[in-house]
Design an enzyme around this catalytic site. Structure first.
Site, PDB file in Angstrom:
ATOM      1  N   HIS A 121     -17.259   7.668 -15.480  1.00  0.00           N
ATOM      2  CA  HIS A 121     -16.865   7.886 -16.867  1.00  0.00           C
ATOM      3  C   HIS A 121     -15.851   9.023 -17.011  1.00  0.00           C
ATOM      4  CE1 HIS A 121     -19.224  11.627 -17.329  1.00  0.00           C
ATOM      5  NE2 HIS A 121     -20.038  11.046 -16.462  1.00  0.00           N
ATOM      6  N   GLY A 149       0.790  -1.215   0.000  1.00  0.00           N
ATOM      7  CA  GLY A 149       0.000   0.000   0.000  1.00  0.00           C
ATOM      8  C   GLY A 149       0.822   1.265   0.000  1.00  0.00           C
TER       9      GLY A 149
END
Length: 214
Positions: A137, A70
């Site tokens: 999007h 991470g």
């Protein structure tokens, strides 16, 4: 069926293992410990130490290598090393993730269960797209970004390199988040965020400018 080496044997390594198993692509999966991070117990899997292997020969004995940590800086460093050595870098997409046919997900990225990468979105190299993240999007997620679970990023938003987004963050559309930003858990981002800052809150506000900002 392919052989996979997961470079990183901590918490992110075990999450990566489960995602890799779910894809049913691999006949063999091993681990290489990241020296700076140490490792946890991973029953039934071989964990190699960086000190005990000859890097080029060892890494090239696998069909793919995936860096699992991470820490954005370490992930960038290891993936850069793999590129320099011409090692094949894996990309892992959980079978329960939804990736638009028009979206792009680059090498070294993991997309976990119930995440969505929607129409015309681009996710860069070496990113972590965690469980149930929504990338809408036309978003652009630059390289080495780490997005925590249940984050929602609305359309036409750009997230800069090596940014960390905390769990449950919501980002409205048309936002630009600079590079190496830290967004605290549960934040609501409704305005652009300058690079090298930490922001928290609803709405998110800058609480810190990082010392490495030049």
């Amino acid at each position: 069926m392919k052989k996979l080496l997961i470079w990183g044997a901590g918490d992110q390594g075990t999450v990566t293992l489960e995602c890799a198993l779910a894809t049913q692509q691999y006949s063999q999966i091993d681990f290489l410990e990241i020296k700076e991070k140490g490792h946890r117990d991973i029953p039934h899997y071989r964990v190699y130490s960086e000190d005990e292997v000859e890097f080029t020969t060892f890494l090239k004995s696998y069909d793919e290598v995936f860096v699992a940590t991470g820490n954005n800086d370490i992930r960038e460093n290891k993936i850069t090393m793999l590129k320099t050595m011409d090692i094949t870098i894996g990309t892992l997409i959980h079978p329960r993730a939804l990736i638009s046919p028009t979206a792009k997900v680059l090498a070294g990225t993991i997309v976990l269960a119930n995440a969505v990468v929607n129409t015309n979105a681009t996710v860069g190299m070496g990113c972590i797209i965690n469980t149930a993240t929504i990338i809408e999007h036309d978003c652009i997620i630059e390289d080495f970004v780490n997005i925590s679970p249940n984050t929602a990023i609305a359309g036409h938003t750009k997230i800069g390199q090596k940014t960390f987004i905390g769990v449950g963050t919501a980002i409205i559309d048309d936002i630009v988040v600079g590079k190496e930003v830290i967004i605290g858990a549960g934040s609501s981002v409704i305005s652009n965020i300058p690079e090298y800052t930490t922001v928290v809150g609803v709405p998110a506000k800058v609480i810190k400018v990082h010392k490495n900002h030049k």
